[in-house]
Structure formats: structure tokens, C-alpha cells
Design an enzyme around this catalytic site. Structure first.
Site, PDB file in Angstrom:
ATOM      1  N   CYS A 235       8.781  95.110  23.025  1.00  0.00           N
ATOM      2  CA  CYS A 235       7.461  94.911  23.623  1.00  0.00           C
ATOM      3  C   CYS A 235       6.963  93.473  23.508  1.00  0.00           C
ATOM      4  O   CYS A 235       6.161  93.026  24.332  1.00  0.00           O
ATOM      5  CB  CYS A 235       6.451  95.856  22.978  1.00  0.00           C
ATOM      6  SG  CYS A 235       6.942  97.589  23.023  1.00  0.00           S
TER       7      CYS A 235
ATOM      8  N   ASN B  87       3.454 103.366  27.385  1.00  0.00           N
ATOM      9  CA  ASN B  87       3.857 102.065  26.855  1.00  0.00           C
ATOM     10  C   ASN B  87       4.999 101.532  27.730  1.00  0.00           C
ATOM     11  O   ASN B  87       6.138 101.953  27.604  1.00  0.00           O
ATOM     12  CB  ASN B  87       4.308 102.226  25.405  1.00  0.00           C
ATOM     13  CG  ASN B  87       4.761 100.923  24.775  1.00  0.00           C
ATOM     14  OD1 ASN B  87       4.930  99.909  25.459  1.00  0.00           O
ATOM     15  ND2 ASN B  87       4.977 100.937  23.476  1.00  0.00           N
TER      16      ASN B  87
END
Length: 467
Positions: free
Chosen positions: A130, A335
Site C-alpha cells: 500500500c 482497500n
């Protein structure tokens, strides 16, 4: 100039298991999603239907390759069309991805598909998860600094198919309930001729690595599955994730804070430091500035989970309004890893609007553990609809619209706690019933942004052009 990004679908978890997993595992995924702040919806997933393995979906190399090509080619084509830049006009290409590593690389795949120039400088930034959404900008910043009068293409995409767990071990199901498919593409340049077309200027870029600590280093990553039909490396978390992530975020924010806090806040910070040295650290609590009152106007917070967003709120002293754009991205798309903060940016441009001179703080954190922080400044007023948010029909998300309100205090409030419970074989806390609206099933499209680069002032202060 414009940059574009697109999501070829989102939220794979329930689609991937609803036809094959046992009822109990499916229930676990539903609970993980709710606790993470994600709502159930039926958007397309690029897992290829198959009868072998008997899971109903393929996580093979071919299926993963098809997903990356679908997402990455689409967003690059969109950004080229919107900007008017041709593929042969790209001087630098940077791609990101942590779960899928084909040879030739994803960067080479794009060079081949779009027939870029033989002298294009291509790089693939892998295994940063991420954090790559922000850290990739840091790399592009350095590459542009070394290559004047250049245009760079940055493509952020995490492969859901390659990281999808099709086994039956409940402790390993967490990632299936968190991650959604998505991609973003941006054009950045340091060409002065493109200054007037730029949307944003990159003012500061910071990256940190706190993996020297063993517990931090091992808190998140991949595991090798020995179960039949479960593929190879799959994503894992442990209970050290919150502390590890907060350590990285604190280190990154501390480096950029002196450049974004107001003079009043800086004076209070200096006074606090002096007082603590004189009276002792136990006598005076540390000063925690409110970034909501700093020179930052908008926040692009990595929507990793409900617990992570609440951690941002507490650590940066943010308001619900500061955090809602990221919560909306988490609710509707899960996400999306390295592409996630660009969904937040598209939300702001579509539903809130950004005024000339306003500053945006972009924060991402990922495996290692690494964190990246970028500060952007709008070059002109920006209010532009992005089709990725068309389903909201121009109405911003309210806290009441979220699966979980941001101010809720829950005993199970982040994915690390969920991981711990799953590992212990315990049931997740039942969340109150919520109304879950259905999302459109058509492919969605997302757009991004730009800035201009003047003279370089120091390593943390660059004037980039994000086209």
C-alpha cells in the site's frame, strides 16, 4: 494536465468465496468487511471462472496476468487520451505491484502494449504494498530531478487475483475481506511548457523505513500456502500491524510537519520541547498538533481499514469531515492498496472541489514497514466529475452513510485485532445490521492530476508537475 485512473472492478472477497467456501468462512468474510468499514456490493471481479480448481475461480498466473493487463492498460489509455500525450512522449515509466511479479515485468508489458520509445526508462517498484502509492511519487520525483524536461507515467495497481486465498484456514482469510481491485495512472512532468496545464504542484515528498525492528518487519507480508489449489504467496497480517504502521506514519509525518504546520503551531511545539527538557518528560505531555488546523486543506489518507482511518484521526487530530473522503473510498472500493489515495483524490475533485492554492496531504503505509507522505498544492480551482464516483450523483457521503461511523469505539476495530481473533479461531464480534446499497456492476473509471516543477530547492522540496 490531466492524469487518469480506473478501477476494473472492486471488492473481490465475497464474490470469490460465495460459490465455494463453507458457510462459516463466508460469514467470517462478511464480518471482516463490516468491521473494516466496507459494504457488500457486486462489482465485477477479474477472477476467471473455472471448474478446476473446484473453488469456482482461477488464481493462476494467466488469470492474474489478465487482471493486470485489464486494469493497467485501461488506466494508461485513459490518461493518454485525457492529457493528449502520446505513448511515444513518455520518457520515464514507473509501475507498482507486490503480489504479481511476471517476467517480463508489468512495466515491460506496458512498453510493449503501447509501443513506447526504445529509450524509455522503465522501472517496476515491487513489494511495497500500500505504501507504493506515495513512495512511487518519491521515486518519480528523483527520476525527474535527474532527467530535466521529461514526462513520467506512474501506474499504481495491486493484483487481487494473485493475492487471493482460496483455502479453508480462517486465520488466512483476512486479506480476502479487505482488498479490492483497482488501478490509477498519473502523468508527471518537469517541462515548463506544461506548467499552465498542471493541476497540482508537488511541494514536499518524504519516505521512511522502520523495518529495523524485527516485530515491525514481520508484522505484514506474504505466506506460502501448502494447501491444494491455494496458489503460492498469499497476504498475511499479525497483531503487531497497528503499532508497526503507526511507528512508520509518525516518523514520516514528523519529517514533513515543520513544513506544513502554522507558525503558531511551530511556536507551541518549540515551547513544549523546551518545557519538557526543563521539567522532565513525565511532568509535561508532548505537544500533539492538530493537522486539521495546519496549512493542509485536504487529506488523502490511505483507506486500509476502519481502524487505520480512526488511527489517522487520533494521531493527526483530524475531524470527521477531514476523514470522510477516505472512508467513502474504503466503503465503496475496499482497500485498493497503492491506488487507494487516488480514489480519495477523485472523490475530492468530484464531490467537494479544490480551490487554487489549497494543499493536500497524501499518506500511505505498507509492508517493511514503510510510509510515504506527499504534499500537493492546487494550481487552479478544480471541480471535475470522475465516473468512479458517478453512483453518488453529486451528493457527498455523510458519516451516517458509512458502514461504521468514524467516531464509533469498538472492541474489534482494526484488521490486526481481527487477524488475532481469526488466528485463535474465535468468532468476530457481531456488528449492528446495516443497510447495504447495491453498487453498479459496470466498469468504473477514475481520473487523477498534475503539478509543475520549478527549480529544486532540496531533497524534500521539489516542484514537480503531475500532469
Amino acid at each position: 494536465m490531466n492524469a487518469a485512473a480506473s478501477a476494473a472492478g472492486s471488492w473481490p472477497c465475497l464474490l470469490g468465496c460465495s460459490q465455494s467456501c463453507e458457510t462459516e468462512n463466508l460469514k467470517i468474510l462478511v464480518d471482516v468487511a463490516k468491521i473494516s468499514g466496507i459494504r457488500s456490493k457486486c462489482a465485477p471481479l477479474n477472477l476467471v471462472p473455472t471448474d478446476d480448481p473446484p473453488t469456482g475461480f482461477s488464481t493462476s498466473f494467466e488469470a492474474a496476468d489478465a487482471e493486470s493487463r485489464t486494469c493497467m492498460v485501461a488506466v494508461v489509455q485513459q490518461v493518454l487520451d485525457k492529457s493528449g500525450v502520446t505513448a511515444t512522449g513518455i520518457d520515464i515509466l514507473v509501475t507498482t505491484g507486490s503480489t504479481f511479479h511476471p517476467v517480463p515485468s508489468l512495466a515491460s508489458m506496458l512498453v510493449n502494449h503501447f509501443k513506447m520509445r526504445p529509450d524509455v526508462k522503465s522501472y517496476h517498484l515491487g513489494c511495497m504494498a500500500c505504501a507504493a502509492g506515495s513512495i512511487g511519487i518519491n521515486l518519480v520525483h528523483d527520476l525527474l530531478k535527474a532527467n530535466p524536461k521529461s514526462t513520467a507515467l506512474f501506474v499504481a495497481h495491486e493484483n487481487v487475483t494473485a493475492g487471493f486465498y482460496t483455502g479453508s484456514d480462517p486465520s488466512r482469510l483476512l486479506a480476502n475481506g479487505l482488498f479490492g481491485m483497482g488501478a490509477a495512472a498519473l502523468l508527471l512532468t518537469n517541462k515548463h511548457s506544461l506548467a499552465k496545464r498542471a493541476k497540482y504542484q508537488l511541494l514536499h515528498t518524504v519516505r521512511v523505513h522502520v523495518g529495523q525492528d524485527d516485530s515491525v518487519y514481520r508484522s505484514m507480508g506474504t505466506f506460502e500456502s501448502d494447501e491444494q489449489h491455494c496458489g503460492n504467496a498469499r497476504i498475511r497480517f499479525n497483531q503487531d500491524v497497528p503499532l508497526s504502521a503507526s511507528k512508520a506514519i509518525r516518523a514520516a509525518v514528523a519529517k514533513v510537519a515543520p513544513k506544513v504546520l502554522t507558525w503558531t503551531q511551530l511556536a507551541k511545539a518549540v515551547r513544549n520541547i523546551v518545557t519538557r527538557r526543563i521539567r522532565g518528560k513525565d511532568a509535561t505531555p508532548p505537544y500533539l498538533p492538530s493537522f486539521a488546523e495546519s496549512t493542509i486543506d485536504h487529506f488523502l489518507l490511505h483507506p486500509g481499514s476502519h481502524g487505520l482511518l480512526k488511527g489517522f484521526m487520533k494521531g493527526l487530530q483530524l475531524t470527521v469531515d477531514n476523514t470522510l473522503p477516505s472512508a467513502a473510498a474504503l466503503r465503496d472500493y475496499g482497500n485498493t492498496s497503492c491506488a487507494s489515495t487516488y480514489y480519495v483524490l477523485a472523490y475530492l475533485e468530484s464531490l467537494i472541489g479544490i480551490k487554487k492554492g489549497e494543499r493536500l496531504l497524501q499518506i500511505s503505509v505498507g509492508t517493511g514497514v514503510k510510509a510515504g507522505v506527499n504534499v500537493w498544492q492546487a494550481m487552479h480551482n478544480i471541480k471535475e466529475a470522475h465516473s468512479v464516483w458517478d453512483h453518488l450523483k453529486g451528493v457527498p457521503v455523510r458519516e451516517a452513510d458509512l458502514v461504521l461511523p468514524l467516531q464509533l469505539v469498538s472492541s474489534v476495530d482494526d484488521h490486526a485485532e481481527v487477524a488475532k481473533l481469526l488466528a485463535e479461531g474465535r468468532q468476530l464480534k457481531q456488528m449492528p445490521a446495516v443497510q447495504l446499497k447495491q453498487m453498479p456492476t459496470a466498469a468504473v473509471q477514475l481520473k487523477e492530476v498534475p503539478a509543475e516543477m520549478g527549480e529544486w530547492k532540496d531533497t524534500d522540496m521539489a516542484r514537480d508537475n503531475i500532469v
